[in-house]
Write a protein that holds these residues in place. Structure first.
Motif, PDB file in Angstrom:
ATOM      1  N   ASP A  69       0.823  -1.214   0.000  1.00  0.00           N
ATOM      2  CA  ASP A  69       0.000   0.000   0.000  1.00  0.00           C
ATOM      3  C   ASP A  69       0.858   1.265   0.000  1.00  0.00           C
ATOM      4  OD1 ASP A  69       1.016  -0.305   2.530  1.00  0.00           O
ATOM      5  OD2 ASP A  69      -0.861   0.081   3.584  1.00  0.00           O
ATOM      6  N   ARG A  70       2.099   1.143  -0.427  1.00  0.00           N
ATOM      7  CA  ARG A  70       2.970   2.312  -0.516  1.00  0.00           C
ATOM      8  C   ARG A  70       3.405   2.515  -1.961  1.00  0.00           C
ATOM      9  NH1 ARG A  70       8.036   2.346   3.309  1.00  0.00           N
ATOM     10  NH2 ARG A  70       8.808   0.767   1.858  1.00  0.00           N
ATOM     11  N   LYS A  71       3.303   3.734  -2.421  1.00  0.00           N
ATOM     12  CA  LYS A  71       3.643   4.083  -3.790  1.00  0.00           C
ATOM     13  C   LYS A  71       4.725   5.151  -3.793  1.00  0.00           C
ATOM     14  CE  LYS A  71       1.436   5.862  -8.024  1.00  0.00           C
ATOM     15  NZ  LYS A  71       0.168   6.403  -8.584  1.00  0.00           N
ATOM     16  N   LEU A  72       5.674   5.017  -4.708  1.00  0.00           N
ATOM     17  CA  LEU A  72       6.734   6.009  -4.862  1.00  0.00           C
ATOM     18  C   LEU A  72       6.321   6.980  -5.965  1.00  0.00           C
ATOM     19  CD1 LEU A  72       9.848   3.655  -4.642  1.00  0.00           C
ATOM     20  CD2 LEU A  72       8.906   5.105  -2.848  1.00  0.00           C
ATOM     21  N   GLU A  73       5.967   8.161  -5.563  1.00  0.00           N
ATOM     22  CA  GLU A  73       5.417   9.152  -6.488  1.00  0.00           C
ATOM     23  C   GLU A  73       6.388  10.314  -6.670  1.00  0.00           C
ATOM     24  OE1 GLU A  73       1.573  11.723  -5.845  1.00  0.00           O
ATOM     25  OE2 GLU A  73       0.971   9.755  -6.640  1.00  0.00           O
ATOM     26  N   THR A  74       6.597  10.720  -7.908  1.00  0.00           N
ATOM     27  CA  THR A  74       7.508  11.821  -8.216  1.00  0.00           C
ATOM     28  C   THR A  74       6.737  12.917  -8.947  1.00  0.00           C
ATOM     29  OG1 THR A  74       9.316  10.233  -8.426  1.00  0.00           O
ATOM     30  CG2 THR A  74       9.700  12.450  -9.272  1.00  0.00           C
ATOM     31  N   ASP A  75       6.566  14.038  -8.269  1.00  0.00           N
ATOM     32  CA  ASP A  75       5.767  15.135  -8.807  1.00  0.00           C
ATOM     33  C   ASP A  75       6.638  16.155  -9.532  1.00  0.00           C
ATOM     34  OD1 ASP A  75       3.516  14.004  -7.597  1.00  0.00           O
ATOM     35  OD2 ASP A  75       3.894  15.075  -5.718  1.00  0.00           O
ATOM     36  N   GLY A  76       5.992  16.937 -10.345  1.00  0.00           N
ATOM     37  CA  GLY A  76       6.659  18.030 -11.041  1.00  0.00           C
ATOM     38  C   GLY A  76       5.720  19.209 -11.194  1.00  0.00           C
ATOM     39  N   MET A  77       6.245  20.295 -11.681  1.00  0.00           N
ATOM     40  CA  MET A  77       5.442  21.495 -11.913  1.00  0.00           C
ATOM     41  C   MET A  77       5.875  22.118 -13.224  1.00  0.00           C
ATOM     42  SD  MET A  77       3.033  23.474 -10.542  1.00  0.00           S
ATOM     43  CE  MET A  77       3.123  23.271  -8.745  1.00  0.00           C
ATOM     44  N   LEU A  78       4.900  22.504 -14.041  1.00  0.00           N
ATOM     45  CA  LEU A  78       5.181  23.207 -15.278  1.00  0.00           C
ATOM     46  C   LEU A  78       5.183  24.715 -15.026  1.00  0.00           C
ATOM     47  CD1 LEU A  78       2.885  21.127 -17.679  1.00  0.00           C
ATOM     48  CD2 LEU A  78       5.303  20.769 -17.135  1.00  0.00           C
ATOM     49  N   GLY A  96       2.168  26.700 -13.905  1.00  0.00           N
ATOM     50  CA  GLY A  96       1.529  26.402 -12.627  1.00  0.00           C
ATOM     51  C   GLY A  96       0.769  25.093 -12.593  1.00  0.00           C
ATOM     52  N   VAL A  97       0.783  24.338 -13.684  1.00  0.00           N
ATOM     53  CA  VAL A  97       0.078  23.057 -13.740  1.00  0.00           C
ATOM     54  C   VAL A  97       0.964  21.967 -13.133  1.00  0.00           C
ATOM     55  CG1 VAL A  97      -0.880  21.285 -15.254  1.00  0.00           C
ATOM     56  CG2 VAL A  97      -1.301  23.697 -15.739  1.00  0.00           C
ATOM     57  N   ALA A  98       0.396  21.239 -12.173  1.00  0.00           N
ATOM     58  CA  ALA A  98       1.141  20.164 -11.514  1.00  0.00           C
ATOM     59  C   ALA A  98       1.015  18.874 -12.316  1.00  0.00           C
ATOM     60  CB  ALA A  98       0.619  19.952 -10.104  1.00  0.00           C
ATOM     61  N   ILE A  99       2.091  18.108 -12.364  1.00  0.00           N
ATOM     62  CA  ILE A  99       2.072  16.783 -12.980  1.00  0.00           C
ATOM     63  C   ILE A  99       2.569  15.773 -11.957  1.00  0.00           C
ATOM     64  CG2 ILE A  99       2.373  17.602 -15.348  1.00  0.00           C
ATOM     65  CD1 ILE A  99       5.355  16.852 -15.097  1.00  0.00           C
ATOM     66  N   SER A 100       2.204  14.536 -12.142  1.00  0.00           N
ATOM     67  CA  SER A 100       2.609  13.499 -11.191  1.00  0.00           C
ATOM     68  C   SER A 100       2.954  12.225 -11.936  1.00  0.00           C
ATOM     69  CB  SER A 100       1.492  13.232 -10.181  1.00  0.00           C
ATOM     70  OG  SER A 100       1.901  12.269  -9.233  1.00  0.00           O
ATOM     71  N   GLY A 101       4.007  11.565 -11.503  1.00  0.00           N
ATOM     72  CA  GLY A 101       4.426  10.304 -12.100  1.00  0.00           C
ATOM     73  C   GLY A 101       5.059   9.411 -11.055  1.00  0.00           C
ATOM     74  N   ILE A 102       5.790   8.385 -11.499  1.00  0.00           N
ATOM     75  CA  ILE A 102       6.474   7.497 -10.570  1.00  0.00           C
ATOM     76  C   ILE A 102       7.927   7.346 -10.987  1.00  0.00           C
ATOM     77  CG2 ILE A 102       4.382   6.226  -9.972  1.00  0.00           C
ATOM     78  CD1 ILE A 102       5.418   3.935 -11.733  1.00  0.00           C
ATOM     79  N   SER A 103       8.784   7.205 -10.014  1.00  0.00           N
ATOM     80  CA  SER A 103      10.208   6.928 -10.219  1.00  0.00           C
ATOM     81  C   SER A 103      10.833   6.800  -8.845  1.00  0.00           C
ATOM     82  CB  SER A 103      10.894   8.042 -11.028  1.00  0.00           C
ATOM     83  OG  SER A 103      10.965   9.237 -10.278  1.00  0.00           O
ATOM     84  N   ILE A 104      12.118   6.500  -8.823  1.00  0.00           N
ATOM     85  CA  ILE A 104      12.894   6.555  -7.579  1.00  0.00           C
ATOM     86  C   ILE A 104      13.935   7.638  -7.801  1.00  0.00           C
ATOM     87  CG2 ILE A 104      14.291   5.276  -5.913  1.00  0.00           C
ATOM     88  CD1 ILE A 104      13.071   2.700  -7.063  1.00  0.00           C
ATOM     89  N   ASN A 105      13.534   8.866  -7.548  1.00  0.00           N
ATOM     90  CA  ASN A 105      14.354  10.053  -7.791  1.00  0.00           C
ATOM     91  C   ASN A 105      14.882  10.567  -6.462  1.00  0.00           C
ATOM     92  OD1 ASN A 105      15.464  12.437  -8.849  1.00  0.00           O
ATOM     93  ND2 ASN A 105      13.543  13.542  -8.541  1.00  0.00           N
ATOM     94  N   THR A 106      16.165  10.398  -6.241  1.00  0.00           N
ATOM     95  CA  THR A 106      16.760  10.777  -4.950  1.00  0.00           C
ATOM     96  C   THR A 106      17.247  12.220  -4.926  1.00  0.00           C
ATOM     97  OG1 THR A 106      18.994  10.072  -5.600  1.00  0.00           O
ATOM     98  CG2 THR A 106      17.534   8.390  -4.666  1.00  0.00           C
ATOM     99  N   PHE A 107      17.031  12.975  -6.011  1.00  0.00           N
ATOM    100  CA  PHE A 107      17.608  14.313  -6.136  1.00  0.00           C
ATOM    101  C   PHE A 107      16.611  15.416  -5.785  1.00  0.00           C
ATOM    102  CE2 PHE A 107      19.558  11.552  -9.386  1.00  0.00           C
ATOM    103  CZ  PHE A 107      20.861  11.541  -8.906  1.00  0.00           C
ATOM    104  N   GLU A 108      17.059  16.362  -4.961  1.00  0.00           N
ATOM    105  CA  GLU A 108      16.306  17.591  -4.717  1.00  0.00           C
ATOM    106  C   GLU A 108      16.630  18.575  -5.844  1.00  0.00           C
ATOM    107  OE1 GLU A 108      14.182  18.182  -2.422  1.00  0.00           O
ATOM    108  OE2 GLU A 108      14.609  16.945  -0.656  1.00  0.00           O
ATOM    109  N   PRO A 109      15.642  19.363  -6.308  1.00  0.00           N
ATOM    110  CA  PRO A 109      15.932  20.341  -7.372  1.00  0.00           C
ATOM    111  C   PRO A 109      16.906  21.410  -6.879  1.00  0.00           C
ATOM    112  CG  PRO A 109      13.709  20.635  -6.496  1.00  0.00           C
ATOM    113  CD  PRO A 109      14.221  19.358  -5.919  1.00  0.00           C
TER     114      PRO A 109
END
Length: 715
Positions: A297-306, A309-322
């Motif tokens: 019941d745990r999901k690894l979600e990686t969000d982004g922003m255009l 101002g539109v938010a997008i959401s996907g999945i990955s194992i991204n260990t990097f802070e912007p």
């Protein structure tokens, strides 16, 4: 692969004599003389030799040789997962008994320096232990947790500087800690999934058998690992290795697991990662516990922003802070190499199709698979947004700030890029969120039906195998790439039936710690009949999940079990058409003859906890089958069970008798299940139903599945 003779002192000499007698007379004039390269002489009778095809053919014709097969290379196929399947840290245990259980792990070795294998508080190995501890590079000794470590490199697959039990890949460390790692609090991958990492039986001992190298796992090494593990005294074997399934006497894993079974050892195997296609399941011998993967019941979600101002959401194992608030955004199409002669798709960011000057410092939107992340890093890009064409439910490990999105999010990205001259975006570090759809079968998990043993449903069961956090080696980088990645970590997320397999091995060890007298089949039955049905059940779901997701605590008191002994499996082999002579060699019973035993009854001829009818042709519509089963009562006091069947109207299920009464423990009762029906639609290819023995005692559930191939079924 036959039974060992009573006197094994001259076994290697006998093997050489077999070669000399059989091949020497035929090829005596040749300068090349075949010789035995390795004799298996601890748990079964076999040898390895380098032969020409015609020599192998002559050898296979001997009456005292069961089979001759080539040495193929097989491929390797958790904080939240144990809580998710109902085994919290404080679950009831028989601590001392569990501490005497030894789980053999056949894999890539182990990084014994991991905190998961600390032996503080452990006493000496159990008295039954007969194994040893090999030394090598980065590995000097075992401890009271990892009590044995051996490596097998009969074909020279391992690099010269890695001939050691130490794990240079990370796979073996991950699976071993999932089975039996001790609790390690405050563990995470760069803050992701923080919690206490632990194995399912943290008090049990681990014995490592390194048979897998960077190139894979050769049959000769896998058999050598089985040979040693059985002799050493392990109680269970976890093997997260797969390959194409075929004739049981030509399958090294089936052979090794059969000899383990003869010694009361249950082998848990990964079912394969070739989903979502049907007919891809591996390790299908009925004496193997074949495992499919589920989610937690745990999901690894990686969000982004255009930039709009539109938010997008996907999945990955991204260990990097912007590192910046915004980065320039482009697409593979816009970054295409100009006037270049290449073969590839720039919109998919194929290798060689993009211009470095158009990518440098930017986030690139790509169509295709998740491999572009590596390519974009090489072009000095800042990140990727990928519309993946497969594995959309499996997070991939990134080299950059990257995420994999679905079609809805992709449309937003494409629209935004086309709406402005200076698009920009940012991708945030991955976060963990609750998954409301859990458990489900990930796309990679292999599915049935199988073609080797048609009416045995495989996989048997399923367990967490998606985004499992467990221990990792410090002899490898996080991605496994030492040129483009310098991240060295103690724990990683990984996905595959390789991760599900050790969950089931640990669950079996947990059940065994309460029932030391139970056979491998009894333990297997207890876990199958108490498994949790999947919440999401699309057509043919059992072909991916088997009996359901493991529920180890319920398996301690299953009420009834479908037991099997070695003679039952041998009778089954006779029914499947295997040669009496070969079966005699396999079992050590030289007088064994299939014609002298009662014919196995029913469609499958085996007392299996699931029931599966596989029709041969797409144009078959009539259903008619009888399954014969015997259950053993393992509860307390008297009990009455009544049969309840569930299924569509097109299938009639009749259970005779439909009431079973028991007055004492270990009492056995037999029944039959009669199926009658018809496929009413040409488009229907599977009918799913079930039998549940219910009453005041625990419910005992068995899936019933009828399958027929579709006209375009190409598995």
């Amino acid at each position: 692969m036959g039974e060992l003779p009573k006197d094994t002192r001259f076994l290697r000499s006998n093997h050489n004599n077999i070669l000399k007698q059989t091949i020497g007379s035929k090829f005596g004039s040749l300068a090349r003389k075949p010789r035995v390269l390795h004799s298996y002489e601890k748990s079964f009778n076999a040898f390895m030799a380098k032969l020409l095809p015609e020599e192998a053919d002559i050898l296979s014709r001997r009456e005292d040789v069961i089979s001759v097969f080539p040495n193929t290379i097989r491929q390797l196929r958790t904080t939240r997962s144990w809580d998710f399947i109902g085994m919290p840290l404080n679950v009831t245990r028989k601590q001392q008994v569990e501490s005497d259980i030894i789980v053999g792990v056949i894999d890539t070795g182990i990084w014994i320096e991991s905190p998961s294998f600390n032996d503080e508080g452990f006493g000496p190995p159990p008295a039954k232990w007969k194994g040893k501890c090999d030394k090598g590079v980065n590995f000097t000794k075992c401890n009271n947790k990892v009590i044995g470590a051996q490596y097998f490199n009969l074909q020279g697959a391992g690099d010269i500087d890695r001939i050691t039990p130490a794990d240079f890949e990370g796979h073996g460390t991950h699976t071993a800690s999932t089975v039996s790692g001790i609790p390690v609090p405050s563990t995470s991958l760069y803050g992701l999934g923080e919690g206490t990492v632990r194995g399912g039986v943290p008090s049990a001992r681990i014995a490592i058998y390194k048979a897998c190298w960077s190139t894979g796992c050769s049959d000769s090494d896998v058999l050598a690992a089985f040979d040693a593990a059985i002799s050493d005294g392990v109680d269970l074997i976890s093997l997260s290795v797969g390959g194409l399934s075929g004739d049981f006497f030509q399958d090294s894993i089936a052979i090794g697991a059969f000899h383990a079974l003869k010694k009361g050892i249950l082998t848990s195997c990964a079912g394969g990662n070739s989903g979502p296609e049907f007919g891809t399941i591996e390790n299908v011998a009925p004496w193997i516990f074949t495992v499919g993967a589920t989610s937690t019941d745990r999901k690894l979600e990686t969000d982004g922003m255009l930039g709009n101002g539109v938010a997008i959401s996907g999945i990955s194992i991204n260990t990097f802070e912007p590192t910046e608030k915004w980065f320039p955004l482009t697409s593979g199409t816009l970054a295409e190499v100009e006037n270049a002669n290449y073969h590839g798709n720039s919109s998919a960011c194929d290798y060689g199709t993009l211009e470095e000057s158009k990518v440098k410092g930017k986030i690139v939107y790509c169509l295709g698979s998740n491999q572009q992340d590596y390519y974009i890093k090489g072009l000095k890009g800042s990140g990727t947004i990928i519309l993946s064409d497969k594995m959309t439910d499996v997070p991939f490990l990134t080299y950059l700030s990257s995420t994999s999105i679905n079609n809805t999010n992709a449309a937003l990205v494409q629209k935004y890029i086309n709406s402005t001259k200076s698009p920009q975006a940012v991708i945030y570090k991955t976060r963990t969120v609750n998954s409301i759809t859990a458990p489900f079968i990930p796309s990679f998990s292999s599915r049935g039906p199988q073609k080797v043993s048609l009416n045995i449903l495989k996989p048997d069961i399923s367990a967490p195998g998606l985004s499992i956090l467990a221990a990792y080696t410090e002899l490898n980088t996080l991605s496994g790439d030492k040129y483009e990645d310098n991240r060295i970590v103690k724990y990683i997320f990984d996905s595959g039936t390789s991760m599900a397999c050790p969950h089931v091995a640990a669950a079996a060890a947990y059940v065994k710690s309460f029932h030391l007298d139970w056979s491998p089949a009894a333990i297997k039955s207890a876990l199958m009949t108490t498994a949790k049905p999947m919440k999401i059940r699309p057509v043919g779901a059992e072909l991916a999940s088997g009996s359901g997701q493991i529920n180890p605590r319920k398996a301690l008191n299953p009420g009834l079990i479908y037991d099997l002994d070695i003679n039952s499996y041998i009778s089954y082999l006779c029914k499947e058409g295997y040669n009496s002579t070969n079966i005699a060699l396999l079992t050590g019973n030289r007088k064994y003859n299939c014609s002298t035993i009662p014919k196995a009854k029913g469609v499958d001829g085996l007392n299996y906890p699931s029931m599966h009818l596989q029709l041969q042709h797409a144009n078959e519509s009539d259903i008619s089958a009888v399954f014969y089963r015997t259950v053993t009562y393992v509860g307390n006091g008297k009990a009455v069970y009544k049969a309840k069947v569930r299924g569509p109207k097109c299938l009639s299920i009749n259970v005779v008798p439909n009431i079973l009464s028991f007055s004492k423990i270990n009492e056995k009762k037999s029944f039959r299940v009669e199926l009658k029906g018809k496929f009413v639609s040409k488009k229907t290819w599977v009918i799913s139903s079930s039998l549940v023995w219910g009453g005041k005692k625990p419910y005992v559930k068995s899936p019933i599945l009828v399958y027929r191939p579709l006209l375009n079924d190409m598995y």
